[in-house]
Design an enzyme around this catalytic site. Structure first.
Site, PDB file in Angstrom:
ATOM      1  N   MET A  97       6.584  -2.313  11.554  1.00  0.00           N
ATOM      2  CA  MET A  97       6.079  -1.721  10.285  1.00  0.00           C
ATOM      3  C   MET A  97       7.258  -1.333   9.222  1.00  0.00           C
ATOM      4  SD  MET A  97       4.228   1.970  10.046  1.00  0.00           S
ATOM      5  CE  MET A  97       5.564   2.883  10.680  1.00  0.00           C
ATOM      6  N   CYS A  98       6.759  -1.245   8.174  1.00  0.00           N
ATOM      7  CA  CYS A  98       7.844  -0.703   6.892  1.00  0.00           C
ATOM      8  C   CYS A  98       6.903   0.028   5.898  1.00  0.00           C
ATOM      9  CB  CYS A  98       8.582  -1.876   6.463  1.00  0.00           C
ATOM     10  SG  CYS A  98       7.663  -3.162   5.315  1.00  0.00           S
ATOM     11  N   HIS A  99       7.413   0.236   4.869  1.00  0.00           N
ATOM     12  CA  HIS A  99       6.663   1.257   3.743  1.00  0.00           C
ATOM     13  C   HIS A  99       5.358   0.234   3.212  1.00  0.00           C
ATOM     14  CE1 HIS A  99       6.589   3.376  -0.193  1.00  0.00           C
ATOM     15  NE2 HIS A  99       5.776   3.823   0.769  1.00  0.00           N
TER      16      HIS A  99
ATOM     17  N   GLY B 101       5.070  -3.546   3.971  1.00  0.00           N
ATOM     18  CA  GLY B 101       4.701  -4.497   4.586  1.00  0.00           C
ATOM     19  C   GLY B 101       5.487  -5.819   4.502  1.00  0.00           C
TER      20      GLY B 101
ATOM     21  N   ILE C 269       2.999   1.531   6.233  1.00  0.00           N
ATOM     22  CA  ILE C 269       2.733   2.685   6.713  1.00  0.00           C
ATOM     23  C   ILE C 269       1.891   3.206   5.366  1.00  0.00           C
ATOM     24  CG2 ILE C 269       4.609   3.889   5.789  1.00  0.00           C
ATOM     25  CD1 ILE C 269       4.302   5.912   8.177  1.00  0.00           C
TER      26      ILE C 269
END
Length: 300
Positions: free
Chosen positions: A257-259, A261, A286
């Site tokens: 996961m990142c901010h 995607g 997220i």
């Protein structure tokens, strides 16, 4: 020959020159994505590392937005694009390949190298000395590949080659001496939608059994986070990247996961090249999780 202590590094430029499927390239600032074209390679992040890691340790390809070799191109992926690497070719094998590349007019040298190999010399050692592919830094190691990722000439030669036998083929980039070191059933890399991931998160056993990786930076994690995620900041890749197969189990389902995607998709694709069998990228990151399924998670 593949030494028992070697973990295949991320495929390097020449090989990825052989690839056709899309794969994101990391850039510390913008982290834009790139595509792997036919014989246009996916090279190590030269702009991120001052020196390449040794081929006995896995590492992430170089972070760059520019072409690092004549064979490399980095078209951007659309932020909304989903990804699924499951093959539709009917051949579910992945093969571990190393190679050596020579110019088309170096046929005399090609013959000499074939004779050296017949005399017992190692292809990886010869690749370090003679190959014009950037993978020379890794002993010619290209990593795990599947059908549909390479130009036809290289793919045909590689997928029909007996294990450990060095064979030659010619592409638009010159002469290749290639060797298939191992084969396995194809791994899985795909997007997972926030709704599906949220449903999994409701099961306590999921957080215990799966491997959850958050590649955002600490200042981002302090603003919003999800339970169970191990934080591996992308900017600290030089610290955790070489030890990833010690930190995590490649056989377990792994979620990244990142901010938004995109960075996580890049890392997910890299994890697959390091032998992780099932890797999932949280689509939209997220931010999408917060806006679509759990408003209690802050957005930023």
């Amino acid at each position: 020959m593949l030494r028992a202590t070697h973990l295949p590094p991320v495929a390097s430029p020449t090989f990825f020159a052989l690839r056709q499927s899309s794969i994101p390239a990391l850039s510390v600032s913008s982290l834009a994505c790139y595509s792997l074209h036919r014989l246009s390679t996916f090279s190590p992040f030269h702009s991120f590392f001052s020196k390449p890691l040794k081929p006995t340790r896995p590492y992430l390809p170089p972070l760059t937005l520019r072409q690092v070799s004549p064979m490399v191109g980095h078209p951007r992926l659309r932020p909304s694009a989903s990804f699924n690497s499951e093959s539709g070719s009917g051949d579910s094998r992945e093969i571990l390949v190393q190679h050596l590349l020579l110019k088309e007019d170096d046929q005399k040298l090609l013959l000499e190298l074939q004779q050296k190999i017949a005399g017992g010399e190692d292809l990886s050692d010869l690749a370090v000395e003679y190959s014009i592919c950037p993978s020379t830094e890794n002993g010619g190691m290209l990593g795990w590949v599947r059908k549909g990722q390479m130009v036809p000439e290289f793919e045909e030669a590689a997928f029909s080659a007996p294990l450990n036998k060095v064979v030659k083929c010619k592409t638009n980039y010159g002469w290749h001496l290639l060797q298939v070191l191992s084969e396995r059933e194809e791994s899985l890399l795909k997007d997972i939608q926030p709704e599906e991931f949220h449903a999994k998160m409701q099961d306590p056993s999921f957080i215990e059994e799966a491997q959850l990786i958050d590649v955002r930076e600490p200042e981002e994690v302090s603003q919003a986070s999800l339970p169970g995620f191990q934080v591996l900041p992308l900017r600290q890749f030089g610290s955790w990247g070489p030890e990833i197969t010690s930190k995590l189990d490649p056989m377990k389902d792994t979620y990244v996961m990142c901010h938004h995607g995109m960075r996580s998709l890049q890392v997910a694709k890299w994890l697959q090249t390091q032998g992780f069998r099932k890797v999932f990228n949280l689509s939209g990151g997220i931010h999408a999780y917060a806006t679509k399924v759990d408003p209690s998670v802050p957005t930023y």
